[in-house]
Design a protein around this motif. Structure first.
Motif, PDB file in Angstrom:
ATOM      1  N   UNK A  47      34.486  87.902  80.173  1.00  0.00           N
ATOM      2  CA  UNK A  47      34.760  88.335  78.803  1.00  0.00           C
ATOM      3  C   UNK A  47      36.186  87.977  78.400  1.00  0.00           C
ATOM      4  N   UNK A  48      37.129  88.170  79.348  1.00  0.00           N
ATOM      5  CA  UNK A  48      38.515  87.822  79.048  1.00  0.00           C
ATOM      6  C   UNK A  48      38.658  86.316  78.792  1.00  0.00           C
ATOM      7  N   UNK A  49      37.939  85.506  79.560  1.00  0.00           N
ATOM      8  CA  UNK A  49      37.962  84.064  79.349  1.00  0.00           C
ATOM      9  C   UNK A  49      37.424  83.720  77.957  1.00  0.00           C
ATOM     10  N   UNK A  50      36.306  84.338  77.584  1.00  0.00           N
ATOM     11  CA  UNK A  50      35.702  84.018  76.290  1.00  0.00           C
ATOM     12  C   UNK A  50      36.634  84.419  75.144  1.00  0.00           C
ATOM     13  N   UNK A  51      37.224  85.599  75.223  1.00  0.00           N
ATOM     14  CA  UNK A  51      38.110  86.057  74.146  1.00  0.00           C
ATOM     15  C   UNK A  51      39.286  85.098  73.995  1.00  0.00           C
ATOM     16  N   UNK A  52      39.821  84.606  75.110  1.00  0.00           N
ATOM     17  CA  UNK A  52      40.939  83.658  75.028  1.00  0.00           C
ATOM     18  C   UNK A  52      40.519  82.375  74.316  1.00  0.00           C
ATOM     19  N   UNK A  53      39.351  81.828  74.667  1.00  0.00           N
ATOM     20  CA  UNK A  53      38.881  80.609  74.019  1.00  0.00           C
ATOM     21  C   UNK A  53      38.585  80.872  72.542  1.00  0.00           C
ATOM     22  N   UNK A  54      37.954  82.017  72.242  1.00  0.00           N
ATOM     23  CA  UNK A  54      37.588  82.336  70.858  1.00  0.00           C
ATOM     24  C   UNK A  54      38.820  82.524  69.983  1.00  0.00           C
ATOM     25  N   UNK A  55      39.895  83.049  70.544  1.00  0.00           N
ATOM     26  CA  UNK A  55      41.116  83.251  69.760  1.00  0.00           C
ATOM     27  C   UNK A  55      41.906  81.950  69.612  1.00  0.00           C
ATOM     28  N   UNK A  56      41.908  81.137  70.652  1.00  0.00           N
ATOM     29  CA  UNK A  56      42.665  79.886  70.594  1.00  0.00           C
ATOM     30  C   UNK A  56      41.872  78.763  69.920  1.00  0.00           C
ATOM     31  N   UNK A  57      40.526  78.829  70.034  1.00  0.00           N
ATOM     32  CA  UNK A  57      39.645  77.753  69.569  1.00  0.00           C
ATOM     33  C   UNK A  57      40.071  76.408  70.151  1.00  0.00           C
ATOM     34  N   UNK A  58      40.461  76.476  71.415  1.00  0.00           N
ATOM     35  CA  UNK A  58      40.918  75.271  72.120  1.00  0.00           C
ATOM     36  C   UNK A  58      40.886  75.595  73.617  1.00  0.00           C
ATOM     37  N   UNK A  59      40.084  74.835  74.391  1.00  0.00           N
ATOM     38  CA  UNK A  59      39.931  75.143  75.814  1.00  0.00           C
ATOM     39  C   UNK A  59      41.232  74.904  76.577  1.00  0.00           C
ATOM     40  N   UNK A  60      41.989  73.870  76.208  1.00  0.00           N
ATOM     41  CA  UNK A  60      43.236  73.594  76.903  1.00  0.00           C
ATOM     42  C   UNK A  60      44.248  74.713  76.728  1.00  0.00           C
ATOM     43  N   UNK A  61      44.436  75.154  75.477  1.00  0.00           N
ATOM     44  CA  UNK A  61      45.405  76.233  75.227  1.00  0.00           C
ATOM     45  C   UNK A  61      44.938  77.538  75.871  1.00  0.00           C
ATOM     46  N   UNK A  62      43.617  77.802  75.837  1.00  0.00           N
ATOM     47  CA  UNK A  62      43.102  79.020  76.451  1.00  0.00           C
ATOM     48  C   UNK A  62      43.313  79.002  77.960  1.00  0.00           C
ATOM     49  N   UNK A  63      43.080  77.839  78.597  1.00  0.00           N
ATOM     50  CA  UNK A  63      43.287  77.730  80.040  1.00  0.00           C
ATOM     51  C   UNK A  63      44.748  77.958  80.397  1.00  0.00           C
ATOM     52  N   UNK A  64      45.646  77.395  79.594  1.00  0.00           N
ATOM     53  CA  UNK A  64      47.080  77.602  79.830  1.00  0.00           C
ATOM     54  C   UNK A  64      47.447  79.069  79.677  1.00  0.00           C
ATOM     55  N   UNK A  65      46.899  79.707  78.661  1.00  0.00           N
ATOM     56  CA  UNK A  65      47.161  81.140  78.429  1.00  0.00           C
ATOM     57  C   UNK A  65      46.668  81.985  79.592  1.00  0.00           C
TER      58      UNK A  65
END
Length: 274
Positions: free
Chosen positions: A1-19
């Motif tokens: 769920x934490x992974x999904x929320x990060x991707x949904x907020x960033x709308x970018x897999x690279x930025x979400x992975x970095x976060x």
């Protein structure tokens, strides 16, 4: 769920992975596994963009609430394990000060009372601090704060007054209406920050606390409509005039419905008995 929320907020897999501090491939696999488990598409992916589907928007909203609940449970659990138990009460700075003082004195006189830490916050913040577990109990004010999902007891209801510079012509009136106060080009109403910290558009000055607001009113830069109890903080240069058609403000004491704290129950009984 934490992974999904990060991707949904960033709308970018690279930025979400970095976060998140992880590599992008396992993040992508985790989102695909989540979609398979739910049997829905959460994200529309192209080579150039990531967008939320309608189902993804729902899960983002619910996911944030779920993660907040987990964080709140963690904070409350750690606080319960302290050697010396304490209650944390959050309230808006300046608001309900007289009521709070009486409540703390009355509760301290109860057998078995424990220490109460008072957390002062800005307008609208006490509800969030209660929900995320940083506080055990809060003083909220209707109709401005939401009590959805919380247990509450009403403590008092009061009228509102217009706070004006003492030299303004309206300060000599014995009563006003909302239209009188909201249509003053020389004294615009203040703008308080939203939950995300952004200010709404408008002509009024940006304010973050009541001390700042009182100074702006005394300087003739703003007016405000506040609960009548604010009269206790009037100083030179300020006047309070009743506003007949302003909504009444009800102060409630609120707490999480699942709480089983005997100390909290005693504090609430004391509040309702005052």
């Amino acid at each position: 769920m934490r992974y999904f929320v990060a991707v949904a907020e960033e709308l970018h897999f690279g930025r979400a992975a970095e976060r998140l501090g992880i590599a992008q491939p396992p993040l992508s696999r985790a989102i695909k596994q989540l979609e398979r488990r739910l049997g829905v598409t959460l994200l529309e992916r192209t080579n150039r963009a990531v967008a939320l589907t309608e189902a993804g928007e729902v899960l983002l909203r619910e996911g944030r609430a779920a993660l907040n609940a987990v964080a709140a449970a963690e904070r409350r659990t750690r606080r319960a394990a302290r050697a010396e138990p304490r209650l944390v009460l959050v309230t808006k700075a300046v608001a309900s000060s007289e009521l709070l003082s009486k409540l703390l004195d009355a509760y301290a006189a109860e057998p078995g009372a424990i220490a109460v830490d008072v957390l002062l916050c800005g307008p609208g913040e006490q509800e969030r601090l209660l929900r995320d577990g940083r506080a055990d109990v809060a003083l909220l004010h209707l109709p401005f704060d939401s009590t959805a999902g919380l247990d509450t007891e009403e403590l008092r209801t009061e009228d509102q007054v217009a706070l004006l510079p003492s030299g303004h012509p309206l300060a000599a009136r014995t009563r006003l209406r909302m239209a009188d106060v909201t249509d003053l080009p020389d004294l615009p109403l203040p703008r308080w920050p939203d939950a995300d910290g952004a200010y709404p558009d408008g002509p009024g000055p940006q304010v973050r606390d009541h001390a700042q607001l009182l100074q702006l009113i005394a300087l003739g830069r703003a007016a405000a409509v506040l609960p009548e109890s604010c009269r206790a903080y009037l100083r030179d240069g300020l006047a309070a005039v009743p506003v007949l058609d302003a909504p009444k403000v009800t102060t409630v004491i609120a707490w999480p419905p699942h709480s089983r704290s005997r100390a909290l129950a005693a504090l609430i009984r004391t509040a309702t008995a005052l």
